[in-house]
Design a protein around this motif. Structure first.
Motif, PDB file in Angstrom:
ATOM      1  N   ILE A 131      10.316  -4.720   2.243  1.00  0.00           N
ATOM      2  CA  ILE A 131      10.526  -3.657   3.210  1.00  0.00           C
ATOM      3  C   ILE A 131       9.211  -2.893   3.329  1.00  0.00           C
ATOM      4  N   ASP A 132       8.846  -2.484   4.549  1.00  0.00           N
ATOM      5  CA  ASP A 132       7.519  -1.879   4.733  1.00  0.00           C
ATOM      6  C   ASP A 132       7.576  -0.408   5.124  1.00  0.00           C
ATOM      7  N   HIS A 133       8.420  -0.038   6.092  1.00  0.00           N
ATOM      8  CA  HIS A 133       8.432   1.360   6.519  1.00  0.00           C
ATOM      9  C   HIS A 133       9.679   1.694   7.313  1.00  0.00           C
ATOM     10  N   PHE A 134       9.888   3.001   7.459  1.00  0.00           N
ATOM     11  CA  PHE A 134      10.871   3.555   8.385  1.00  0.00           C
ATOM     12  C   PHE A 134      10.130   4.266   9.507  1.00  0.00           C
ATOM     13  N   ASN A 135      10.727   4.279  10.696  1.00  0.00           N
ATOM     14  CA  ASN A 135      10.260   5.118  11.788  1.00  0.00           C
ATOM     15  C   ASN A 135      11.465   5.891  12.293  1.00  0.00           C
TER      16      ASN A 135
ATOM     17  N   VAL B 202      -0.361   1.617   5.975  1.00  0.00           N
ATOM     18  CA  VAL B 202      -0.456   2.573   7.082  1.00  0.00           C
ATOM     19  C   VAL B 202       0.701   3.573   7.054  1.00  0.00           C
ATOM     20  N   HIS B 203       1.892   3.121   6.674  1.00  0.00           N
ATOM     21  CA  HIS B 203       2.999   4.082   6.611  1.00  0.00           C
ATOM     22  C   HIS B 203       4.173   3.601   5.777  1.00  0.00           C
ATOM     23  N   ASP B 204       4.802   4.562   5.125  1.00  0.00           N
ATOM     24  CA  ASP B 204       6.148   4.430   4.592  1.00  0.00           C
ATOM     25  C   ASP B 204       7.127   5.098   5.549  1.00  0.00           C
TER      26      ASP B 204
END
Length: 326
Positions: free
Chosen positions: A149-153, A196-198
């Motif tokens: 899993i990489d990130h939420f937006n 770049v982002h969580d």
């Protein structure tokens, strides 16, 4: 609009994002899509719940699907550095006047359940049941071969307020978009784990979950998924892409599960570990902001999202006009 200076010694330490709990109407359909098509590993099936993990992950789950009457998101989950950080987090949220209670959650033990100031429901945990590694069991790989899993937006009705809060608990801005007159933030990308982002925030009716993203080995995995979806009855679930983001430089694809939850398949972004990493600013009307190749996103990408269960939504704090595909 300047972004806030990074807080390098936050009140408690978040390691990274870990999991999301989603409600779905049909568990069998969800199991087929998330397991057989995407290729996540089913780790546990209990009455009314499915637990999945990606191929690199040792923790018990990164996706929990619950049977429900309407699609929604229950909680966004984050791992903290220690048990002590859970107690520090509870003190921090209560000092903000926000409810923060410990619960015993299956497979992850003592879990702090709370909300951010805009209403996004959150979970923080330290210990999760560990499972044997399957990273090198290549016979198990299928679908898009998701590694982690990489990130939420999330849609936020006030991106400035969202950024200010997550900055306070140690999330650092990597890239951001300003509105037309550069007076407000339109979107921001914030990390803990050195990518770049969580967590990212997009201007819109909020709070709602915009998407959850998975990291895959190469862009070719995305092409394989497109071929698979196009020939197994899921062509209508392809929403946007493939393409390369201007923001993050990542190769991407956006798809929807049978309940409409948006999923991004993602690879090829960059490291942001240095504490003095300087955020990159983008203009809202820059056509390469959304896609480096200039293709704009569809209207659905700006308007549709998953509601958080029991959380009312609000209209955004100001009007803005991003470039939208005709």
């Amino acid at each position: 609009m300047p972004v806030p200076s990074s807080v390098l010694n936050p009140p408690f330490h978040v390691v990274r994002l870990n999991h999301v709990v989603l409600t779905v109407r049909d568990l069998a359909a969800a199991k087929a899509f998330w397991g057989d098509t995407l290729g996540l590993q089913l780790t546990q099936e209990t009455p009314g719940r499915l637990y999945f993990r990606a191929m690199e992950e040792r923790g018990h789950h990164c996706i929990v699907l619950e049977k429900g009457t309407e699609p929604s998101a229950r909680h966004l989950g984050f791992k903290v550095f220690s048990e002590e950080d859970l107690d520090k987090a509870q003190h921090f949220f209560r000092a903000k006047g926000l409810k923060a209670e410990f619960v015993e959650e299956p497979y992850q033990g003592r879990t702090l359940r709370t909300v951010d100031p805009l209403g996004v429901p959150l979970e923080f945990y330290f210990r999760m049941d560990k499972l044997p590694s399957v990273h090198q069991k290549y016979a198990l790989y299928k679908g898009v071969k998701p590694l982690r899993i990489d990130h939420f937006n999330c849609f936020s009705d006030d991106v400035d307020a969202s950024v200010a809060f997550y900055n306070e608990i140690g999330f650092r801005v990597t890239e951001y978009t300003e509105n037309e007159d550069r007076s407000r933030l339109w979107a921001a990308w914030m990390h803990r784990k050195g990518g770049v982002h969580d967590m990212a925030f997009t201007h819109g009716i909020g709070p709602r979950l915009h998407h959850v993203a998975f990291w895959v080995p190469t862009p070719l995995n995305i092409i394989d998924l497109l071929d698979l979806m196009a020939t197994t009855g899921y062509v209508g679930n392809i929403e946007r892409g493939p393409g390369r983001h201007g923001i993050s430089n990542a190769f991407f694809l956006y798809i929807r599960d049978p309940d409409g939850h948006r999923i991004e398949i993602y690879c090829s972004d960059y490291q942001t570990i240095d504490p003095d990493h300087e955020p990159i600013r983008w203009d809202l009307r820059d056509p390469q902001r959304q896609t480096l190749w200039g293709a704009p996103a569809p209207k659905s990408w700006f308007e549709e999202g998953t509601v958080f269960e029991g959380t009312p939504v609000r209209q955004p704090a100001y009007a803005a006009s991003p470039i939208v595909a005709a």
